[in-house]
Design an enzyme around this catalytic site. Structure first.
Site, PDB file in Angstrom:
ATOM      1  N   ASP A 137       0.858  -1.200   0.000  1.00  0.00           N
ATOM      2  CA  ASP A 137       0.000   0.000   0.000  1.00  0.00           C
ATOM      3  C   ASP A 137       0.889   1.243   0.000  1.00  0.00           C
ATOM      4  O   ASP A 137       2.018   1.203   0.482  1.00  0.00           O
ATOM      5  CB  ASP A 137      -0.846   0.044   1.282  1.00  0.00           C
ATOM      6  CG  ASP A 137      -2.083  -0.831   1.196  1.00  0.00           C
ATOM      7  OD1 ASP A 137      -2.373  -1.372   0.120  1.00  0.00           O
ATOM      8  OD2 ASP A 137      -2.770  -0.975   2.230  1.00  0.00           O
ATOM      9  N   ARG A 187      -0.904  -0.749  -8.762  1.00  0.00           N
ATOM     10  CA  ARG A 187      -2.254  -0.257  -8.449  1.00  0.00           C
ATOM     11  C   ARG A 187      -2.246   1.273  -8.554  1.00  0.00           C
ATOM     12  O   ARG A 187      -1.409   1.935  -7.954  1.00  0.00           O
ATOM     13  CB  ARG A 187      -2.643  -0.658  -7.029  1.00  0.00           C
ATOM     14  CG  ARG A 187      -3.979  -0.057  -6.585  1.00  0.00           C
ATOM     15  CD  ARG A 187      -4.201  -0.183  -5.080  1.00  0.00           C
ATOM     16  NE  ARG A 187      -4.166  -1.567  -4.651  1.00  0.00           N
ATOM     17  CZ  ARG A 187      -3.924  -1.930  -3.385  1.00  0.00           C
ATOM     18  NH1 ARG A 187      -3.689  -1.027  -2.462  1.00  0.00           N
ATOM     19  NH2 ARG A 187      -3.902  -3.209  -3.061  1.00  0.00           N
ATOM     20  N   LYS A 190      -6.388   7.326  -6.447  1.00  0.00           N
ATOM     21  CA  LYS A 190      -6.302   8.798  -6.434  1.00  0.00           C
ATOM     22  C   LYS A 190      -5.451   9.276  -5.252  1.00  0.00           C
ATOM     23  O   LYS A 190      -4.764  10.287  -5.355  1.00  0.00           O
ATOM     24  CB  LYS A 190      -7.704   9.409  -6.358  1.00  0.00           C
ATOM     25  CG  LYS A 190      -8.512   9.184  -7.629  1.00  0.00           C
ATOM     26  CD  LYS A 190      -9.809   9.983  -7.613  1.00  0.00           C
ATOM     27  CE  LYS A 190     -10.704   9.604  -8.783  1.00  0.00           C
ATOM     28  NZ  LYS A 190     -11.982  10.348  -8.781  1.00  0.00           N
ATOM     29  N   GLY A 191      -5.511   8.547  -4.134  1.00  0.00           N
ATOM     30  CA  GLY A 191      -4.752   8.956  -2.946  1.00  0.00           C
ATOM     31  C   GLY A 191      -5.705   9.371  -1.841  1.00  0.00           C
ATOM     32  O   GLY A 191      -6.600  10.184  -2.067  1.00  0.00           O
ATOM     33  N   THR A 229     -10.449   2.348  -8.239  1.00  0.00           N
ATOM     34  CA  THR A 229     -11.316   3.526  -8.120  1.00  0.00           C
ATOM     35  C   THR A 229     -12.776   3.088  -8.111  1.00  0.00           C
ATOM     36  O   THR A 229     -13.129   2.065  -8.689  1.00  0.00           O
ATOM     37  CB  THR A 229     -11.076   4.516  -9.288  1.00  0.00           C
ATOM     38  OG1 THR A 229     -11.942   5.637  -9.137  1.00  0.00           O
ATOM     39  CG2 THR A 229     -11.328   3.892 -10.657  1.00  0.00           C
ATOM     40  N   HIS A 230     -13.623   3.913  -7.429  1.00  0.00           N
ATOM     41  CA  HIS A 230     -15.078   3.690  -7.491  1.00  0.00           C
ATOM     42  C   HIS A 230     -15.712   4.667  -8.447  1.00  0.00           C
ATOM     43  O   HIS A 230     -16.938   4.667  -8.623  1.00  0.00           O
ATOM     44  CB  HIS A 230     -15.698   3.870  -6.107  1.00  0.00           C
ATOM     45  CG  HIS A 230     -14.947   3.146  -5.041  1.00  0.00           C
ATOM     46  ND1 HIS A 230     -14.043   3.755  -4.218  1.00  0.00           N
ATOM     47  CD2 HIS A 230     -14.925   1.835  -4.731  1.00  0.00           C
ATOM     48  CE1 HIS A 230     -13.502   2.862  -3.420  1.00  0.00           C
ATOM     49  NE2 HIS A 230     -14.020   1.684  -3.721  1.00  0.00           N
ATOM     50  N   ARG A 291     -10.849   7.855   6.853  1.00  0.00           N
ATOM     51  CA  ARG A 291     -10.542   8.189   5.449  1.00  0.00           C
ATOM     52  C   ARG A 291     -11.742   7.904   4.543  1.00  0.00           C
ATOM     53  O   ARG A 291     -12.030   8.637   3.616  1.00  0.00           O
ATOM     54  CB  ARG A 291      -9.287   7.434   4.971  1.00  0.00           C
ATOM     55  CG  ARG A 291      -7.998   7.985   5.583  1.00  0.00           C
ATOM     56  CD  ARG A 291      -6.774   7.500   4.843  1.00  0.00           C
ATOM     57  NE  ARG A 291      -6.511   6.085   5.047  1.00  0.00           N
ATOM     58  CZ  ARG A 291      -5.843   5.600   6.088  1.00  0.00           C
ATOM     59  NH1 ARG A 291      -5.368   6.387   7.029  1.00  0.00           N
ATOM     60  NH2 ARG A 291      -5.641   4.301   6.197  1.00  0.00           N
ATOM     61  N   ARG A 292     -12.484   6.832   4.852  1.00  0.00           N
ATOM     62  CA  ARG A 292     -13.681   6.526   4.041  1.00  0.00           C
ATOM     63  C   ARG A 292     -14.764   7.574   4.281  1.00  0.00           C
ATOM     64  O   ARG A 292     -15.455   7.991   3.371  1.00  0.00           O
ATOM     65  CB  ARG A 292     -14.238   5.130   4.370  1.00  0.00           C
ATOM     66  CG  ARG A 292     -13.283   3.965   4.143  1.00  0.00           C
ATOM     67  CD  ARG A 292     -12.912   3.714   2.696  1.00  0.00           C
ATOM     68  NE  ARG A 292     -11.951   4.582   2.087  1.00  0.00           N
ATOM     69  CZ  ARG A 292     -10.621   4.498   2.210  1.00  0.00           C
ATOM     70  NH1 ARG A 292     -10.070   3.593   2.954  1.00  0.00           N
ATOM     71  NH2 ARG A 292      -9.831   5.344   1.564  1.00  0.00           N
ATOM     72  N   ALA A 294     -14.279  10.638   5.072  1.00  0.00           N
ATOM     73  CA  ALA A 294     -13.835  11.874   4.421  1.00  0.00           C
ATOM     74  C   ALA A 294     -14.209  11.864   2.936  1.00  0.00           C
ATOM     75  O   ALA A 294     -14.466  12.907   2.346  1.00  0.00           O
ATOM     76  CB  ALA A 294     -12.329  12.040   4.577  1.00  0.00           C
TER      77      ALA A 294
END
Ligand SMILES: Cc1cc2nc3c(=O)[nH]c(=O)nc-3n(C[C@H](O)[C@H](O)[C@H](O)COP(=O)(O)OP(=O)(O)OC[C@H]3O[C@@H](n4cnc5c(N)ncnc54)[C@H](O)[C@@H]3O)c2cc1C
Length: 311
Positions: A137, A187, A190-191, A229-230, A291-292, A294
Site C-alpha cells: 500500500d 495499483r 487517487k490517494g 477507483t469507485h 478516510r472513508r 472523508a
C-alpha cells in the site's frame, strides 16, 4: 476539496478522537459497512463469499504508523496466519494481501528501513509459498521515496510484489513511466491522504486528469495495471483506454474497496473483467474508517445520527 474532507483527514491522525470513537459501541455499526470483522476468520469468511461470487480479493490487516517493534512483529504474524488460513481454504489463487510498510516497522527510529524490509520479506516468502502475492500500500507523500525504494529491494527476490501510486501527487506520472515494465503490478488510486500544495494537486478535477494520464501510461506499458477507483467516469475511461491499447481482459484488473459499490463490482465481473475487492480487517479500523468518511460525507451524517440516537 469538499468542506469536510480536510477536518476528517486531520481527525484520522488524532489519538484522542481515536480513543473516543473506538470506545463507542455504536461505531461498530458503520464500521461493519467497510470492515467485515476484527478476526482472521471473519476476513477469510468474507473472502470465501466474494470468491464464490466470481470476485478476487486483497486483504489488509489494519494498522499503521507503528512505533513499536513488537507490534510490527505481531502484524507480520497476523499476515502469516492469514496466508496459512487462506491456503488451507484453497483461496490463495484468488486472494492476495496488501501491506502498509508503516505497520511493519518503516517508521521505527534508526533501523526502520531494515526492519520493514526483513518483515516484508517474511510476508512475501509466506505469500509465495502459499501461491499468492503481496502489494505494498502507499501512505502519505513523506513515505513515497522510502516505499518505492523498499519495493525495488523486495522485487530483486520477489518481482511479483505490487506497487501503489497515487494520482494526487505531481510525481506520479513519472513514477508510472518507471514502473510500467513487464511483470510489474501497479495499483493506481487517487490517494487518500491530505497532501500539501507543493507536492499534490488540490482540486478534484486535476487529480482526475492526472489519473487519466497515469492510466494511459500504465495501460500502454508492459506491466499489469490495477485500476483502483469507485469513480464511474474513471472506470469507463479505463475500459475504453484498455480497448484502445489492445489490452485483453485479464491483462489488467479493476479494484474497489469492500462494501463500496458492491453491485458495480459484480457487474464488472459479469462483463468478464477481473475485479479485486480490498478487504480490511482487524481491530485498528479507526484511521481507515475516517478516510472513508472523508470521501463520502453522506456517510458522516449517518454516523452522527447513529451516535445521537444511542444517547
Ligand atoms: C482497492 C483500493 C486500494 C486502495 N489503496 C490505496 C493506497 O494504497 N493508498 C491510498 O492513498 N489510497 C488507496 N486507496 C484509496 C483511494 O486513494 C481513494 O481515496 C478512494 O478510492 C476514493 O477515490 P475514488 O477514486 O474511489 O473516487 P472519489 O474521487 O472519492 O469519488 C468519485 C466518484 O466515485 C463514486 N464513489 C466514491 N466513493 C463512493 C462510495 N462510497 N459509494 C458510492 N460511490 C462512490 C462516486 O460517484 C464519486 O463521485 C485505495 C482504493 C481502492 C479502491
Amino acid at each position: 476539496m469538499p468542506l469536510l474532507r480536510q477536518p476528517l483527514l486531520l481527525l484520522a491522525r488524532s489519538q484522542q478522537v481515536k480513543k473516543l470513537v473506538t470506545a463507542m459501541p455504536v461505531s461498530a455499526g458503520i464500521v461493519h459497512n467497510y470492515v467485515p470483522g476484527e478476526s482472521t476468520e471473519s476476513a477469510v469468511e468474507a473472502t470465501a463469499g466474494l470468491v464464490d461470487d466470481g470476485l478476487t480479493v486483497t486483504l489488509d490487516f489494519l494498522g499503521e504508523d507503528t512505533l513499536d517493534a513488537e507490534q510490527a512483529e505481531a502484524t507480520v504474524a497476523a499476515y502469516v496466519d492469514l496466508l496459512e488460513q487462506l491456503a488451507a481454504r484453497g483461496l490463495t489463487r484468488k486472494a492476495e494481501v496488501s501491506v502498509k510498510l508503516s505497520a511493519i516497522g518503516q517508521a521505527l527510529p534508526e533501523k526502520g528501513r531494515k526492519i520493514a524490509i526483513e518483515n516484508a520479506r517474511t510476508i512475501c516468502r509466506t505469500a509465495r509459498n502459499a501461491g499468492t502475492t503481496v502489494t505494498l500500500d502507499m501512505e502519505d507523500h513523506t513515505t513515497t521515496d522510502s516505499t518505492l525504494s523498499i519495493l525495488r529491494e523486495l522485487r530483486k527476490d520477489f518481482p511479483e510484489t505490487g506497487a501503489v501510486l497515487q494520482s494526487a501527487l505531481h510525481r506520479t506520472e513519472a513514477d508510472c513511466r518507471e514502473l510500467a515494465h513487464e511483470g510489474s503490478r501497479v495499483r493506481l488510486c487517487k490517494g487518500a491522504y491530505l497532501e500539501p500544495e507543493g507536492v499534490a494537486f488540490q482540486e478534484r478535477v486535476d487529480i482526475d486528469k492526472s489519473y487519466v494520464r497515469c492510466l494511459k501510461v500504465l495501460l500502454a506499458g508492459q506491466g499489469y495495471p490495477m485500476i483502483a477507483t469507485h469513480d464511474p467516469r474513471m472506470v469507463e475511461i479505463a475500459a475504453s483506454l484498455a480497448s484502445r491499447y489492445g489490452r485483453a481482459q485479464g491483462t489488467y484488473e479493476f479494484q474497489m474497496l469492500y462494501g463500496i459499490r458492491a453491485t458495480e463490482q459484480l457487474r464488472l465481473t459479469e462483463t468478464g473483467e477481473t475485479m479485486r475487492v480490498y478487504i480490511p480487517y482487524g481491530t485498528e479500523w479507526y484511521g481507515y474508517l475516517m478516510r472513508r468518511l472523508a470521501e463520502k460525507p453522506s456517510n458522516l451524517s449517518f454516523f452522527a445520527k447513529s451516535l445521537i440516537s444511542k444517547k
